[in-house]
Design an enzyme around this catalytic site. Structure first.
Site, PDB file in Angstrom:
ATOM      1  N   TYR A  30      16.923  29.618   7.908  1.00 23.00           N
ATOM      2  CA  TYR A  30      15.709  30.306   8.361  1.00 23.00           C
ATOM      3  C   TYR A  30      15.676  30.407   9.880  1.00 23.00           C
ATOM      4  CZ  TYR A  30      13.276  30.212   3.869  1.00 23.00           C
ATOM      5  OH  TYR A  30      12.891  30.406   2.573  1.00 23.00           O
ATOM      6  N   LYS A  36       0.842  -1.209   0.000  1.00 26.06           N
ATOM      7  CA  LYS A  36       0.000   0.000   0.000  1.00 26.06           C
ATOM      8  C   LYS A  36       0.875   1.256   0.000  1.00 26.06           C
ATOM      9  CE  LYS A  36      -0.307  -0.318   5.034  1.00 26.06           C
ATOM     10  NZ  LYS A  36      -1.155  -0.700   6.186  1.00 26.06           N
TER      11      LYS A  36
HETATM   12  C1  LIG Z   1      -0.334  -1.630   6.867  1.00 27.01           C
HETATM   13  C2  LIG Z   1      -0.879  -2.891   7.403  1.00 27.01           C
HETATM   14  C3  LIG Z   1      -0.057  -3.993   7.582  1.00 27.01           C
HETATM   15  C4  LIG Z   1       1.451  -3.933   7.451  1.00 27.01           C
HETATM   16  O1  LIG Z   1       1.957  -3.290   8.592  1.00 27.01           O
HETATM   17  P1  LIG Z   1       3.550  -3.136   8.820  1.00 27.01           P
HETATM   18  O2  LIG Z   1       3.650  -2.603  10.206  1.00 27.01           O
HETATM   19  O3  LIG Z   1       4.021  -2.160   7.812  1.00 27.01           O
HETATM   20  O4  LIG Z   1       4.111  -4.466   8.637  1.00 27.01           O
HETATM   21  C5  LIG Z   1      -0.653  -5.177   7.967  1.00 27.01           C
HETATM   22  N1  LIG Z   1      -1.991  -5.254   8.167  1.00 27.01           N
HETATM   23  C6  LIG Z   1      -2.811  -4.190   8.034  1.00 27.01           C
HETATM   24  C7  LIG Z   1      -4.266  -4.342   8.297  1.00 27.01           C
HETATM   25  C8  LIG Z   1      -2.292  -2.957   7.665  1.00 27.01           C
HETATM   26  O5  LIG Z   1      -3.091  -1.902   7.552  1.00 27.01           O
END
Ligand SMILES: *Cc1c(COP(=O)(O)O)cnc(C)c1O
Length: 358
Positions: free
Chosen positions: A255, A35
């Site tokens: 800055y 994702k």
């Molecule tokens: C993003 C996600 C994962 C993966 O999590 P990580 O901590 O990056 O391994 C697994 N399950 C669900 C439901 C998620 O939303």
């Protein structure tokens, strides 16, 4: 000539990290969580690089699932948030997506639709984000049965709130609640483990694990770096030194005149800033590296530039690439300096930064 600010992506390191996840998943299979544009690494190249090893992908939403399918990959794609509209159910059937069912609204859509995708049921065992309470699962299954959707159920998933903290009792508590809630359906599959859970001693992994950050070399555990867990860095963020000058004691840099120089220093400007996704909260002393030597940031990060102290790198010259994170400086270290986690840094790299793959 484009500026040479670039995120180099090592796809072989990604594959090695996936293999480590598979090993740690034991008898469970690992679905590759890709994702958020493959955690900022590019969803299509990442998914393709893992195609020979991963038997499933997991994404947040429909657009991401389409990206995988449109790239010609055929594995099922789990949609972790499920569908956002009734009409999406039909697309799931046609394109081979496996939505997660987590709400009564989504069950209503299923009741109204003729589409019968295969799907997962999410159980809320304590994260309190999405999912049905353990006590509701029986009713949900009955309702699915009555609408002829029961045979679409692949299995159950839950998500851990504290697996990043090996001292927390919550992971074991959530696992026990999940176990109890799913006992009546031994024929269905189960999935609980995020990356962190791959490192929890004695953790039940069931049928599918869901590694995300560990594939990209980021540490899922508080107080540990990815390399300490045997993970390989996948992204190296690099940007060139575009100017070097001596700043005299008593002068300030950047800055807000945010850094007061206490002795003459050789200072370099690096062509990367928060407009590229480098965190503005990374302050003075955040590490970077040039020619394999560790250096430090000074002053405030600007949109397109940041300043480094070149005292430790007397040979550094204009044009040399500076590593903001990668091999010499871990992304977890920079994240800690910026008060965040590697997930946010990696997913935050903006479209201005080209990804180069090897
Ligand atoms: C993003 C996600 C994962 C993966 O999590 P990580 O901590 O990056 O391994 C697994 N399950 C669900 C439901 C998620 O939303």
């Amino acid at each position: 000539m484009p500026r040479s600010t670039v995120a180099r992506i090592d796809l072989e390191a990604l594959r090695q990290n996936f293999r480590l996840a598979s090993e740690r998943a034991g008898t469970a299979q690992a679905m590759a969580v890709v994702k958020a544009d493959g955690y900022g690494h590019g969803i299509v190249p990442v998914a393709k690089a893992l195609a020979a090893d991963a038997q499933k992908y997991a994404v947040a939403c429909l657009e991401e699932a389409f990206a995988i399918r449109d790239a010609g990959l055929r594995q099922p794609v789990v949609m972790l948030q499920g569908v956002h509209a009734e009409g999406d159910l039909e697309l799931c059937v046609r394109r081979g997506f496996e939505p997660v069912l987590h709400s009564h609204q989504q069950i209503d859509w299923l009741a109204q639709s003729e589409a019968r995708p295969t799907f997962w049921i999410k159980i809320n065992t304590g994260m309190n984000r999405l999912g049905f309470l353990p006590a509701e699962v029986e009713d949900v299954m009955t309702r699915l049965d009555s609408m002829g959707a029961r045979s679409g159920v692949l299995g159950f998933i839950t998500h851990f709130a504290c697996a990043d903290d090996l001292d927390s009792p919550m992971t074991a508590e959530q696992t026990a609640r999940f176990e109890e809630a799913t006992v009546p359906w031994p024929e269905l599959m189960r999935s609980v483990a995020n990356s962190a859970a791959h490192f929890v001693p004695g953790q039940a992994m069931y049928d599918w694990s869901r590694p995300g950050i560990m594939l990209y070399g980021g540490s899922p555990l508080v107080g540990k770096t990815g390399p300490e867990l045997g993970l390989k860095p996948v992204m190296s963020l690099e940007a060139p030194l575009i100017s070097i000058r001596t700043v005299r004691a008593g002068e300030t840099v950047g800055y807000g005149a945010g850094f007061l120089v206490d002795r003459d220093i050789r200072m370099g400007m690096v062509a990367v800033g928060y407009g590229d996704g480098y965190p503005r909260h990374a302050g003075t002393d955040t590490p970077a590296a040039v020619n394999g030597q560790r250096i430090r940031l000074i002053g405030r990060v600007s949109m397109d530039m940041l300043a480094v102290d070149l005292t430790n790198a007397p040979d550094a010259k204009e044009g040399d690439p500076v590593e903001l994170w990668g091999q010499t400086v871990g992304v977890d270290e920079v994240a800690t300096c910026a008060g965040t986690i590697s997930y946010e840094l990696l997913t935050g790299i903006t479209a201005r930064v080209p990804r180069e793959y090897r």
